[in-house]
Scaffold this motif. Structure first.
Motif, short mmCIF file in Angstrom:
data_model
loop_
_atom_site.label_atom_id
_atom_site.label_comp_id
_atom_site.label_asym_id
_atom_site.label_seq_id
_atom_site.Cartn_x
_atom_site.Cartn_y
_atom_site.Cartn_z
N THR A 47 -16.82 22.61 -4.86
CA THR A 47 -15.67 22.28 -5.70
C THR A 47 -14.60 21.54 -4.91
N ILE A 48 -14.32 22.00 -3.72
CA ILE A 48 -13.32 21.34 -2.87
C ILE A 48 -13.77 19.94 -2.50
N ALA A 49 -15.06 19.79 -2.17
CA ALA A 49 -15.59 18.47 -1.81
C ALA A 49 -15.50 17.50 -2.98
N VAL A 50 -15.82 17.96 -4.18
CA VAL A 50 -15.73 17.10 -5.36
C VAL A 50 -14.28 16.72 -5.64
N ALA A 51 -13.37 17.68 -5.49
CA ALA A 51 -11.95 17.40 -5.73
C ALA A 51 -11.43 16.36 -4.74
N ILE A 52 -11.80 16.48 -3.49
CA ILE A 52 -11.35 15.52 -2.48
C ILE A 52 -11.93 14.14 -2.78
N SER A 53 -13.21 14.10 -3.19
CA SER A 53 -13.84 12.82 -3.52
C SER A 53 -13.14 12.15 -4.70
N ILE A 54 -12.85 12.93 -5.72
CA ILE A 54 -12.16 12.38 -6.90
C ILE A 54 -10.78 11.87 -6.52
N TYR A 55 -10.06 12.62 -5.68
CA TYR A 55 -8.74 12.18 -5.24
C TYR A 55 -8.83 10.86 -4.47
N ASN A 56 -9.83 10.75 -3.57
CA ASN A 56 -9.99 9.51 -2.81
C ASN A 56 -10.33 8.33 -3.71
N ILE A 57 -11.20 8.55 -4.67
CA ILE A 57 -11.54 7.48 -5.60
C ILE A 57 -10.32 7.06 -6.39
N TYR A 58 -9.53 8.02 -6.87
CA TYR A 58 -8.33 7.70 -7.64
C TYR A 58 -7.30 6.96 -6.80
N SER A 59 -7.10 7.41 -5.56
CA SER A 59 -6.11 6.74 -4.71
C SER A 59 -6.56 5.32 -4.36
N ASN A 60 -7.86 5.13 -4.14
CA ASN A 60 -8.36 3.76 -3.91
C ASN A 60 -8.17 2.90 -5.14
N TYR A 61 -8.41 3.45 -6.31
CA TYR A 61 -8.21 2.72 -7.55
C TYR A 61 -6.75 2.31 -7.70
N GLN A 62 -5.83 3.23 -7.44
CA GLN A 62 -4.40 2.93 -7.54
C GLN A 62 -3.99 1.86 -6.55
N GLU A 63 -4.55 1.93 -5.34
CA GLU A 63 -4.21 0.94 -4.31
C GLU A 63 -4.72 -0.44 -4.71
N LYS A 64 -5.94 -0.51 -5.22
CA LYS A 64 -6.48 -1.80 -5.65
C LYS A 64 -5.72 -2.34 -6.85
N LYS A 65 -5.33 -1.47 -7.75
CA LYS A 65 -4.56 -1.86 -8.93
C LYS A 65 -3.21 -2.43 -8.50
N LYS A 66 -2.56 -1.78 -7.55
CA LYS A 66 -1.28 -2.23 -7.04
C LYS A 66 -1.43 -3.57 -6.32
N TYR A 67 -2.49 -3.73 -5.56
CA TYR A 67 -2.73 -4.96 -4.80
C TYR A 67 -3.00 -6.13 -5.75
N THR A 68 -3.81 -5.91 -6.76
CA THR A 68 -4.13 -7.00 -7.69
C THR A 68 -2.93 -7.34 -8.56
N TYR A 69 -2.02 -6.40 -8.81
CA TYR A 69 -0.84 -6.64 -9.63
C TYR A 69 0.10 -7.63 -8.95
N TYR A 70 0.26 -7.48 -7.62
CA TYR A 70 1.18 -8.35 -6.90
C TYR A 70 0.56 -9.68 -6.51
N ASN A 71 -0.75 -9.83 -6.53
CA ASN A 71 -1.39 -11.09 -6.13
C ASN A 71 -1.88 -11.86 -7.28
#
Length: 71
Positions: A47-71
């Motif tokens: 459960t902890i491993a899945v939660a960490i994986s989901i958090y990493n995927i979400y944070s990468n998605y937010q970072e890519k979304k933020k990067y594409t918004y400004y470029n």
């Protein structure tokens, strides 16, 4: 090596019952409890491993979304 004196009742017990009574081997109840604890720990780790994986995927998605918004 210390010699263990057995009572007359202990001498009449079957070998497996004597082993359970003297604590030389775990009882079936103790083995079942160990199995439940093991399953709980494995489930918690997964459960902890899945939660960490989901958090990493979400944070990468937010970072890519933020990067594409400004470029």
């Amino acid at each position: 090596m210390k010699e263990t004196i057995l009572t007359s009742r202990q001498q009449m017990l079957s070998p497996d019952q004597l082993s359970f009574e003297m604590g030389l081997i775990p009882t079936p109840e103790k083995m079942e409890m160990n199995r439940k604890v093991t399953y709980f720990l494995i489930g918690s780790a997964v459960t902890i491993a899945v939660a960490i994986s989901i958090y990493n995927i979400y944070s990468n998605y937010q970072e890519k979304k933020k990067y594409t918004y400004y470029n």
